[in-house]
Design an enzyme around this catalytic site. Structure first.
Site, PDB file in Angstrom:
ATOM      1  N   ASP A 179       9.340  -2.577  -0.636  1.00 52.30           N
ATOM      2  CA  ASP A 179       8.380  -1.936   0.262  1.00 52.30           C
ATOM      3  C   ASP A 179       8.198  -0.478  -0.154  1.00 52.30           C
ATOM      4  O   ASP A 179       9.169   0.222  -0.456  1.00 52.30           O
ATOM      5  CB  ASP A 179       8.862  -2.025   1.721  1.00 52.30           C
ATOM      6  CG  ASP A 179       7.734  -1.770   2.704  1.00 52.30           C
ATOM      7  OD1 ASP A 179       7.338  -2.711   3.406  1.00 52.30           O
ATOM      8  OD2 ASP A 179       7.240  -0.621   2.750  1.00 52.30           O
ATOM      9  N   ILE A 180       6.963  -0.012  -0.139  1.00 52.07           N
ATOM     10  CA  ILE A 180       6.659   1.366  -0.548  1.00 52.07           C
ATOM     11  C   ILE A 180       7.218   2.380   0.452  1.00 52.07           C
ATOM     12  O   ILE A 180       7.443   3.539   0.114  1.00 52.07           O
ATOM     13  CB  ILE A 180       5.116   1.530  -0.726  1.00 52.07           C
ATOM     14  CG1 ILE A 180       4.780   2.688  -1.647  1.00 52.07           C
ATOM     15  CG2 ILE A 180       4.419   1.678   0.617  1.00 52.07           C
ATOM     16  CD1 ILE A 180       3.310   2.728  -2.065  1.00 52.07           C
TER      17      ILE A 180
ATOM     18  N   ASN B  46       5.614  -9.802  10.910  1.00 55.17           N
ATOM     19  CA  ASN B  46       4.789  -9.136  11.926  1.00 55.17           C
ATOM     20  C   ASN B  46       3.459  -9.861  12.031  1.00 55.17           C
ATOM     21  O   ASN B  46       2.846 -10.195  11.014  1.00 55.17           O
ATOM     22  CB  ASN B  46       4.544  -7.674  11.541  1.00 55.17           C
ATOM     23  CG  ASN B  46       5.803  -6.831  11.680  1.00 55.17           C
ATOM     24  OD1 ASN B  46       6.584  -7.049  12.604  1.00 55.17           O
ATOM     25  ND2 ASN B  46       5.998  -5.893  10.776  1.00 55.17           N
TER      26      ASN B  46
ATOM     27  N   VAL C  76      -0.905  -5.200   6.963  1.00 55.67           N
ATOM     28  CA  VAL C  76      -1.493  -5.886   5.811  1.00 55.67           C
ATOM     29  C   VAL C  76      -1.735  -7.338   6.207  1.00 55.67           C
ATOM     30  O   VAL C  76      -0.786  -8.062   6.558  1.00 55.67           O
ATOM     31  CB  VAL C  76      -0.573  -5.810   4.567  1.00 55.67           C
ATOM     32  CG1 VAL C  76      -1.193  -6.576   3.407  1.00 55.67           C
ATOM     33  CG2 VAL C  76      -0.321  -4.353   4.174  1.00 55.67           C
TER      34      VAL C  76
ATOM     35  N   HIS D  56       3.588 -11.793   4.905  1.00 51.94           N
ATOM     36  CA  HIS D  56       4.710 -11.340   4.091  1.00 51.94           C
ATOM     37  C   HIS D  56       5.947 -11.338   4.963  1.00 51.94           C
ATOM     38  O   HIS D  56       5.881 -11.025   6.145  1.00 51.94           O
ATOM     39  CB  HIS D  56       4.438  -9.949   3.518  1.00 51.94           C
ATOM     40  CG  HIS D  56       3.935  -8.977   4.529  1.00 51.94           C
ATOM     41  ND1 HIS D  56       2.621  -8.980   4.965  1.00 51.94           N
ATOM     42  CD2 HIS D  56       4.564  -8.008   5.234  1.00 51.94           C
ATOM     43  CE1 HIS D  56       2.468  -8.050   5.879  1.00 51.94           C
ATOM     44  NE2 HIS D  56       3.633  -7.449   6.076  1.00 51.94           N
TER      45      HIS D  56
HETATM   46  P1  5GP Z   1       3.311  -5.047   8.055  1.00 54.47           P
HETATM   47  O1  5GP Z   1       3.335  -3.847   8.952  1.00 54.47           O
HETATM   48  O2  5GP Z   1       1.918  -5.536   7.806  1.00 54.47           O
HETATM   49  O3  5GP Z   1       4.247  -6.131   8.498  1.00 54.47           O
HETATM   50  O4  5GP Z   1       3.924  -4.541   6.689  1.00 54.47           O
HETATM   51  C1  5GP Z   1       3.185  -4.129   5.591  1.00 54.47           C
HETATM   52  C2  5GP Z   1       4.160  -3.452   4.679  1.00 54.47           C
HETATM   53  O5  5GP Z   1       3.561  -3.287   3.408  1.00 54.47           O
HETATM   54  C3  5GP Z   1       4.591  -2.056   5.165  1.00 54.47           C
HETATM   55  O6  5GP Z   1       5.996  -2.036   5.376  1.00 54.47           O
HETATM   56  C4  5GP Z   1       4.128  -1.134   4.043  1.00 54.47           C
HETATM   57  O7  5GP Z   1       5.029  -0.067   3.826  1.00 54.47           O
HETATM   58  C5  5GP Z   1       3.992  -2.062   2.858  1.00 54.47           C
HETATM   59  N1  5GP Z   1       2.982  -1.650   1.906  1.00 54.47           N
HETATM   60  C6  5GP Z   1       1.699  -1.316   2.174  1.00 54.47           C
HETATM   61  N2  5GP Z   1       1.050  -0.977   1.048  1.00 54.47           N
HETATM   62  C7  5GP Z   1       1.935  -1.114   0.031  1.00 54.47           C
HETATM   63  C8  5GP Z   1       1.849  -0.919  -1.378  1.00 54.47           C
HETATM   64  O8  5GP Z   1       0.821  -0.537  -1.951  1.00 54.47           O
HETATM   65  N3  5GP Z   1       2.970  -1.164  -2.112  1.00 54.47           N
HETATM   66  C9  5GP Z   1       4.137  -1.586  -1.532  1.00 54.47           C
HETATM   67  N4  5GP Z   1       5.166  -1.803  -2.343  1.00 54.47           N
HETATM   68  N5  5GP Z   1       4.248  -1.800  -0.201  1.00 54.47           N
HETATM   69  C10 5GP Z   1       3.169  -1.556   0.578  1.00 54.47           C
END
Ligand code: 5GP
Length: 113
Positions: free
Chosen positions: A31-32, A88, A97, A101
């Site tokens: 995760d970034i 989520n 996103v 995932h």
């Molecule tokens: P969500 O909140 O949708 O469950 O999680 C999306 C996750 O994707 C977040 O924890 C966010 O930090 C990660 N994320 C979003 N954009 C990128 C990216 O460009 N690269 C990486 N490695 N992670 C990302």
């Protein structure tokens, strides 16, 4: 045309991110914006926007994602100390996103939910 998710862009190498695991159906990245020392995202190559869009056809895929997650937990030596697997879905869970995932989070004592 349906907009590509950031994860599809990573898979297509349009966005830089090291792919730390890959097979025919699934890949994983760090995760970034990690919330713990280990924070890995396990992602299906097939884009499914939210958990609500899963069908019976995806049973095996989702099961495989969990197996990949537990194998990655072992490879990061957090299988015994413990980890959290998290999906989520939509606004109240703060999904950002819209390509499902599985978060693998661990390497520290996590706060309760
Ligand atoms: P969500 O909140 O949708 O469950 O999680 C999306 C996750 O994707 C977040 O924890 C966010 O930090 C990660 N994320 C979003 N954009 C990128 C990216 O460009 N690269 C990486 N490695 N992670 C990302």
């Amino acid at each position: 045309m349906v907009e590509k998710s950031v994860f599809e862009m990573i898979l297509n190498k349009e966005i830089e991110s090291e792919i730390i695991y890959e097979d025919e159906e699934i890949f994983a990245i760090n995760d970034i914006n990690p919330v713990a020392p280990v924070h890995i995202l396990i992602i299906p190559k097939k884009k499914v926007a939210t958990m609500n869009d899963l069908t019976e056809e995806d049973e095996l895929l989702v099961g495989k994602m969990v197996i990949v997650a537990k194998n990655l937990a072992k490879s990061r030596n957090i299988d015994e100390s413990g980890y959290r697997l998290l999906w989520n879905t939509n606004k109240d869970a703060m999904q950002t996103v819209f390509h499902i995932h599985l978060h693998l989070i661990g390497g520290t004592m996590l706060k309760g939910i």
